[in-house]
Design a protein around this motif. Structure first.
Motif, mmCIF file in Angstrom:
data_model
loop_
_atom_site.group_PDB
_atom_site.id
_atom_site.type_symbol
_atom_site.label_atom_id
_atom_site.label_comp_id
_atom_site.label_asym_id
_atom_site.label_seq_id
_atom_site.Cartn_x
_atom_site.Cartn_y
_atom_site.Cartn_z
ATOM 1 N N SER A 73 36.335 39.092 27.505
ATOM 2 C CA SER A 73 36.773 38.217 28.596
ATOM 3 C C SER A 73 37.906 38.794 29.439
ATOM 4 O O SER A 73 38.014 38.456 30.623
ATOM 5 C CB SER A 73 37.205 36.860 28.023
ATOM 6 O OG SER A 73 38.290 37.022 27.110
ATOM 7 N N ASN A 74 38.752 39.641 28.869
ATOM 8 C CA ASN A 74 39.894 40.132 29.650
ATOM 9 C C ASN A 74 39.664 41.519 30.243
ATOM 10 O O ASN A 74 40.609 42.192 30.634
ATOM 11 C CB ASN A 74 41.177 40.116 28.806
ATOM 12 C CG ASN A 74 41.124 41.049 27.608
ATOM 13 O OD1 ASN A 74 40.038 41.372 27.122
ATOM 14 N ND2 ASN A 74 42.272 41.473 27.125
ATOM 15 N N ILE A 75 38.397 41.957 30.300
ATOM 16 C CA ILE A 75 38.068 43.204 31.006
ATOM 17 C C ILE A 75 37.304 42.856 32.282
ATOM 18 O O ILE A 75 36.311 42.119 32.253
ATOM 19 C CB ILE A 75 37.206 44.149 30.137
ATOM 20 C CG1 ILE A 75 37.962 44.559 28.876
ATOM 21 C CG2 ILE A 75 36.830 45.397 30.940
ATOM 22 C CD1 ILE A 75 37.173 45.483 27.975
ATOM 23 N N ARG A 76 37.766 43.400 33.393
ATOM 24 C CA ARG A 76 37.102 43.194 34.682
ATOM 25 C C ARG A 76 36.692 44.556 35.237
ATOM 26 O O ARG A 76 37.498 45.499 35.245
ATOM 27 C CB ARG A 76 38.052 42.492 35.655
ATOM 28 C CG ARG A 76 37.513 42.337 37.078
ATOM 29 C CD ARG A 76 38.566 41.722 37.985
ATOM 30 N NE ARG A 76 38.166 41.732 39.376
ATOM 31 C CZ ARG A 76 37.439 40.789 39.961
ATOM 32 N NH1 ARG A 76 37.034 39.743 39.254
ATOM 33 N NH2 ARG A 76 37.125 40.866 41.249
ATOM 34 N N VAL A 77 35.449 44.677 35.671
ATOM 35 C CA VAL A 77 34.942 45.929 36.244
ATOM 36 C C VAL A 77 34.836 45.764 37.753
ATOM 37 O O VAL A 77 34.161 44.852 38.247
ATOM 38 C CB VAL A 77 33.563 46.289 35.654
ATOM 39 C CG1 VAL A 77 33.047 47.587 36.282
ATOM 40 C CG2 VAL A 77 33.642 46.427 34.140
ATOM 41 N N GLU A 78 35.513 46.652 38.499
ATOM 42 C CA GLU A 78 35.470 46.624 39.961
ATOM 43 C C GLU A 78 34.802 47.902 40.451
ATOM 44 O O GLU A 78 35.346 48.999 40.281
ATOM 45 C CB GLU A 78 36.875 46.496 40.540
ATOM 46 C CG GLU A 78 37.582 45.211 40.120
ATOM 47 C CD GLU A 78 38.953 45.048 40.757
ATOM 48 O OE1 GLU A 78 39.310 45.891 41.626
ATOM 49 O OE2 GLU A 78 39.660 44.092 40.400
#
Length: 550
Positions: free
Chosen positions: A420-425
């Motif tokens: 949940s606390n990893i975001r891929v941009e």
């Protein structure tokens, strides 16, 4: 600090002696067995133990004692040693009071007298209590301490070197830890002398070079011999595999590595697709196992840097950075690759001050609850993102491509999607690192334009390049610096023909006969730890074929 203490308390001398004898027979090898004839005497003993920094694992006290009952003593002892286990010795008539004391005085157990035979009535109870204490007990660290500020390149380099060489230490930041300030006063250190290393024997080392650091922590920096059968340059997975197979097959083997066994793979937080480890293992664990295995077979490890390889008739000479040379029959180049440098303003200036190449695992705990950025979309970046997600409040992956699908293993993509606390941009890249004495923010470009975002740490994984400039011209490389070997040396019209031998080169043999190459530094290699291990292993077989000619 001595062994943990078991303290027995009883005013009846004969009973106390019997307790002490039974305790010593069972626990004397592991614990220091002490006695006291009253509750007050026991409390005085506890005060003395506290002043010396000794640990108490268990109090075993009689209930009926003049002046202070066993329950009263155990209540007072709890304030001195709250983690110690507390057991009460009672007569049968006192069992009701003992049961009440379990709640009021938080006594862990009571035993009735007599306790014969102790193998049935005493030891099983105490075994359980002591096992529970040992599970929670963390002995005070008495080894190496590193004092240095987080935002210091040299402090980071010292900690990274120690961690990758698996040297236990405690890091103390003067800005966060009062103990660091006390130690600096005691050792007469100021900020200009940091980082400083404090050893358990009372000695210290201030702002050490890597060679000084290696020598002080017991790593070998000088070769024991002048001649070896095999010299391995680089201790990544390929070099470690060659060391294991070479040494186990009787070759006098020297492994020369300037930093730490494991190479780039050694800094991987988790390798989950390595054969035979279904639960995965860290790169450091893989390196440690291989290092121990090679050492057990007799391979010698040297913390040095090789500056040149040259041929002298049938011998191959490795020139070390300290000016010495070691000669051998055969040599293996297994120096792996380094992460490519990110070409953006501020990156070089802030390297080690919030900007890091690779996983930089020593920084993980420092990033607790912060937002960190991972630049890159290959497996190493994915492994780092998963590792930092355990500590950081938020992990943002900046990926230049359309997705992770073309560059990352499926199992990692799934794990990242479920965290949940990893975001891929995607379509994103770092344009500038901003900050004074440390990284403060990043200027990021994406498909929607540019923005500046706060950042305390960024970890860069943007591909890899070999460091092969130190090799002589007689060791052929492709335009990107990767070392050519075997059939690649004989491709018509593609590379200069400098192979002068009548025989064809062996599969992993370079253009310098008797010098082989394995792992990521080799042209055309598969960039996987298991592949490097395979190449290092089979290179030894080709070396045997080469040596059989003489």
């Amino acid at each position: 600090m001595g062994k943990p203490v078991i303290l027995a308390v009883d005013d009846d001398v004969s009973v106390l002696e019997a307790v002490i004898q039974d305790l010593r027979r069972k626990y004397g090898a592991t614990y220091r067995i002490m006695r006291a004839a009253s509750g007050q005497a026991a409390l005085d003993t506890c005060s003395q133990l506290q002043q010396r920094g000794d640990a108490v694992a268990l109090f075993l006290s009689d209930q009926r004692m003049p002046g202070m009952s066993g329950v009263d003593f155990l209540e007072k002892a709890q304030t001195l040693y709250p983690a110690a286990k507390r057991a009460l010795l009672t007569a049968y008539a006192d069992t009701e009071a003992a049961i009440k004391a379990i709640n009021t005085a938080k006594i862990h157990y009571y035993l009735t007298k007599p306790w014969d035979p102790p193998e049935e009535q005493l030891y099983p109870v105490l075994d359980d209590l002591l096992e529970g204490w040992n599970e929670q007990y963390k002995p005070p660290f008495e080894g190496l301490r590193v004092i240095g500020p987080r935002w210091s390149l040299q402090d980071y380099q010292v900690r990274d070197f120690l961690s990758r060489n698996q040297v236990p230490y405690v890091w103390l930041d003067p800005e966060r830890d009062s103990e660091a300030v006390d130690l600096m006063q005691r050792f007469k250190l100021d900020d200009s002398k940091l980082p400083a290393l404090l050893f358990s024997d009372g000695s210290s080392l201030v702002q050490p070079s890597q060679t000084e650091l290696a020598e002080r922590v017991g790593l070998s920096t000088h070769a024991a011999k002048d001649f070896y059968d095999l010299v391995v340059v680089g201790a990544g997975p390929a070099g470690l595999a060659a060391a294991v197979y070479g040494a186990s097959e009787g070759l006098r083997t020297l492994v020369v590595e300037p930093e730490a066994p494991g190479g780039q793979a050694g800094s991987s937080s988790r390798i989950e697709n390595y054969l035979g480890f279904p639960s995965g293992l860290s790169g450091a664990d893989l390196a440690r196992r291989a290092y121990v295995q090679a050492s057990r077979f007799g391979a010698e490890f040297l913390t040095q840097r090789v500056g040149m390889i040259r041929a002298d008739n049938q011998y191959r000479l490795a020139c070390l950075s300290d000016g010495r040379e070691v000669s051998s029959h055969v040599c293996l180049i297994s120096t792996g690759v380094n992460y490519r440098r990110l070409d953006a303003p501020g990156i070089d200036r802030l390297t080690g001050l919030g900007v890091y190449y690779g996983a930089a695992l020593v920084e993980a705990r420092s990033c607790k609850d912060e937002e960190v950025f991972i630049v890159g979309g290959a497996n190493s970046a994915g492994q780092a993102a998963m590792h930092f997600s355990k500590y950081a409040g938020k992990v943002t992956m900046l990926v230049r491509g359309d997705s992770l699908e073309n560059s990352m293993s499926k199992y990692l993509i799934n794990q990242i999607a479920e965290t949940s606390n990893i975001r891929v941009e995607v379509h994103s890249q770092v344009l500038e690192a901003i900050g004074g004495s440390r990284l403060e923010s990043l200027r990021i470009g994406n498909s929607e334009g540019e923005c500046v975002r706060p950042a305390s740490a960024v970890f860069i994984f943007i591909g890899a390049a070999p460091s092969t400039d130190w090799l002589p011209a007689s060791v052929m490389r492709d335009p990107n610096g990767f070392v050519l070997s075997g059939p690649d040396l004989q491709v018509e019209g593609k590379y200069p023909r400098i192979w002068k031998e009548e025989r064809a080169p062996y599969l992993l043999e370079t253009s310098m006969p008797g010098v082989f190459v394995a792992g990521d530094v080799r042209h055309g290699s598969v960039k996987r730890a298991a592949s490097a291990v395979g190449e290092g292993s089979i290179a030894v077989q080709f070396m045997h074929q080469y040596l059989a000619r003489f």
